[in-house]
Design an enzyme around this catalytic site. Structure first.
Site, mmCIF file in Angstrom:
data_model
loop_
_atom_site.group_PDB
_atom_site.id
_atom_site.type_symbol
_atom_site.label_atom_id
_atom_site.label_comp_id
_atom_site.label_asym_id
_atom_site.label_seq_id
_atom_site.Cartn_x
_atom_site.Cartn_y
_atom_site.Cartn_z
ATOM 1 N N SER A 150 39.210 28.430 22.194
ATOM 2 C CA SER A 150 38.496 27.504 21.300
ATOM 3 C C SER A 150 39.342 26.930 20.175
ATOM 4 O O SER A 150 38.866 26.038 19.461
ATOM 5 C CB SER A 150 37.275 28.193 20.694
ATOM 6 O OG SER A 150 36.193 28.043 21.566
ATOM 7 N N LYS A 177 39.585 23.258 20.142
ATOM 8 C CA LYS A 177 38.527 22.385 19.607
ATOM 9 C C LYS A 177 38.963 21.687 18.313
ATOM 10 O O LYS A 177 38.505 20.591 18.009
ATOM 11 C CB LYS A 177 37.249 23.197 19.370
ATOM 12 C CG LYS A 177 36.633 23.681 20.699
ATOM 13 C CD LYS A 177 35.494 24.653 20.505
ATOM 14 C CE LYS A 177 34.789 24.951 21.811
ATOM 15 N NZ LYS A 177 34.528 26.311 22.145
ATOM 16 N N TYR A 229 36.963 20.379 29.688
ATOM 17 C CA TYR A 229 36.849 21.299 28.549
ATOM 18 C C TYR A 229 37.499 22.650 28.867
ATOM 19 O O TYR A 229 38.271 23.202 28.060
ATOM 20 C CB TYR A 229 35.357 21.454 28.199
ATOM 21 C CG TYR A 229 35.054 22.661 27.361
ATOM 22 C CD1 TYR A 229 35.261 22.646 25.990
ATOM 23 C CD2 TYR A 229 34.581 23.832 27.949
ATOM 24 C CE1 TYR A 229 34.999 23.772 25.227
ATOM 25 C CE2 TYR A 229 34.314 24.955 27.187
ATOM 26 C CZ TYR A 229 34.532 24.931 25.835
ATOM 27 O OH TYR A 229 34.287 26.047 25.082
ATOM 28 N N TYR A 251 33.018 31.195 14.647
ATOM 29 C CA TYR A 251 31.760 31.555 15.304
ATOM 30 C C TYR A 251 30.703 31.874 14.248
ATOM 31 O O TYR A 251 30.677 31.236 13.196
ATOM 32 C CB TYR A 251 31.957 32.720 16.290
ATOM 33 C CG TYR A 251 33.070 32.453 17.267
ATOM 34 C CD1 TYR A 251 33.004 31.365 18.134
ATOM 35 C CD2 TYR A 251 34.198 33.260 17.327
ATOM 36 C CE1 TYR A 251 34.037 31.101 19.027
ATOM 37 C CE2 TYR A 251 35.222 33.003 18.232
ATOM 38 C CZ TYR A 251 35.133 31.914 19.067
ATOM 39 O OH TYR A 251 36.149 31.652 19.940
ATOM 40 N N VAL A 289 38.547 32.918 21.878
ATOM 41 C CA VAL A 289 38.303 34.227 22.497
ATOM 42 C C VAL A 289 39.544 34.777 23.219
ATOM 43 O O VAL A 289 39.510 35.889 23.732
ATOM 44 C CB VAL A 289 37.071 34.218 23.437
ATOM 45 C CG1 VAL A 289 35.800 33.976 22.652
ATOM 46 C CG2 VAL A 289 37.245 33.215 24.561
HETATM 47 N N1 GLU Z 1 36.451 28.677 27.226
HETATM 48 C C1 GLU Z 1 35.622 29.513 26.411
HETATM 49 C C2 GLU Z 1 34.151 29.247 26.671
HETATM 50 O O1 GLU Z 1 33.762 28.141 26.785
HETATM 51 C C3 GLU Z 1 35.985 29.289 24.989
HETATM 52 C C4 GLU Z 1 35.239 30.182 24.086
HETATM 53 C C5 GLU Z 1 35.910 30.372 22.763
HETATM 54 O O2 GLU Z 1 37.103 30.585 22.644
HETATM 55 O O3 GLU Z 1 35.144 30.311 21.812
HETATM 56 O O4 GLU Z 1 33.357 30.165 26.793
#
Ligand code: GLU
Length: 310
Positions: free
Chosen positions: A70, A73, A196, A246, A264
């Protein structure tokens, strides 16, 4: 670069951080929907600091590539805001902390397909859809962007890891279908999710990520010129501070006092405005999905250097 008077020089400080925080036992968890992440040894720990004056300090496993997940992002949002490309984006995604898990379906349904922010999965899917208006392969565009900002080749998409995650992407597909149903997705749900997931599967080292994130600490100035305006850069930092960790953004702000974004894969990118960009990585996660050792190390580093936005 000066830190607080009592702190040792940065290189020595980072070595000490690695000594103190490298995990000695397999505590914490790994996500169940990304099989590749379970194969990473629990005792990996790396940290890198890239300064606005052009220096890079690192220690531990800072040269070992890991899955950025993530953290991608932050960079897709930066790409979406570049050069006035954001038209329409902010009516499709908000800028509020979600207060729920990053992949919540309930919140998206209750809020009629408008994601709370670009750093939860639904919001990132909208950002990816926005990028797909200009390119059929937003993941490769992101890879180019990151490679340019890191200043040297190295980042790559781990296509096998992406394929493994795609096999268990029911929840992200569900989010994309909800978005589509509410009229907030232009491309087919499967296309957006594939792009994504490939963005999340980019592999980078702490050193590369710290360098790639430097524009966020440097008024939008990256390794090879202007990435964003100072005001857009400030706004990304604000979203990192309020939404980047998060459902633990408040706790992270309390402990570390800096804008950050975690993934994650166990990485955390942190910005010290005007001073440096920091990347720490250790793969085992706490209950909220943030790197256990990484968060502790950043709290320690910020206490010992006095680096904070407060
Ligand atoms: N590819 C992971 C998902 O979509 C990323 C989650 C993350 O790092 O927050 O679940």
């Amino acid at each position: 670069m000066s830190t607080t008077l009592s702190a040792p020089p940065l290189g020595l400080l980072l070595e000490d951080i690695v000594r103190r925080h490298r995990p000695r036992q397999n505590a914490g968890s790994v996500p169940t929907n990304i099989p590749f992440l379970a194969t990473v040894p629990f005792d990996r720990f790396g940290i890198a600091v890239a300064t606005t004056s052009g220096e890079v300090f690192s220690s531990g496993d800072a040269g070992v590539p890991f899955s950025i997940q993530s953290i991608s992002k932050v960079f897709t949002l930066a790409m979406a805001l570049q050069g006035g490309r954001s038209a329409g984006l902010w009516s499709r995604v908000l800028r509020e902390p979600s207060g729920t898990s990053f992949n919540s379906l309930v919140q998206l349904e209750a809020e009629k397909g408008i994601p709370r922010n670009p750093f939860i999965n639904a919001g990132a899917l909208v950002v990816t859809d926005h990028l797909l208006e200009e390119t059929p392969d937003a993941a490769t565009q992101l890879l180019r962007f990151l490679t340019e900002q890191a200043g040297s080749p190295g980042p790559f998409i781990d296509e096998a890891a992406a394929a493994g995650e795609l096999d268990s992407s029911s929840r992200n597909l569900a989010l994309a279908h909800f978005l589509k149903d509410f009229g907030n997705l232009t491309r087919p749900a499967a296309v957006v999710v594939e792009n994504y997931v490939r963005q999340c599967s980019i592999m980078m080292t702490c050193v590369q990520l710290a360098k790639a994130g430097l524009f966020l600490a440097n008024n939008g100035q990256g390794t090879s010129g202007t990435v964003l305006s100072p005001s857009e850069t400030k706004r990304i930092g604000s979203i990192m501070l309020t939404c980047g960790m998060y459902d633990a953004a408040g706790e992270f702000a309390y402990r570390v006092g800096l804008p950050g974004k975690s993934g994650v894969g166990g990485g955390i990118l942190v910005i010290v405005p005007g001073r440096c960009s920091i990347c720490v990585w250790s793969p085992r996660l706490d209950a909220k999905g943030n790197s256990l050792a990484g968060t502790a190390a950043l709290a320690d580093l910020s206490d010992r250097t006095g680096w904070s936005v407060f």
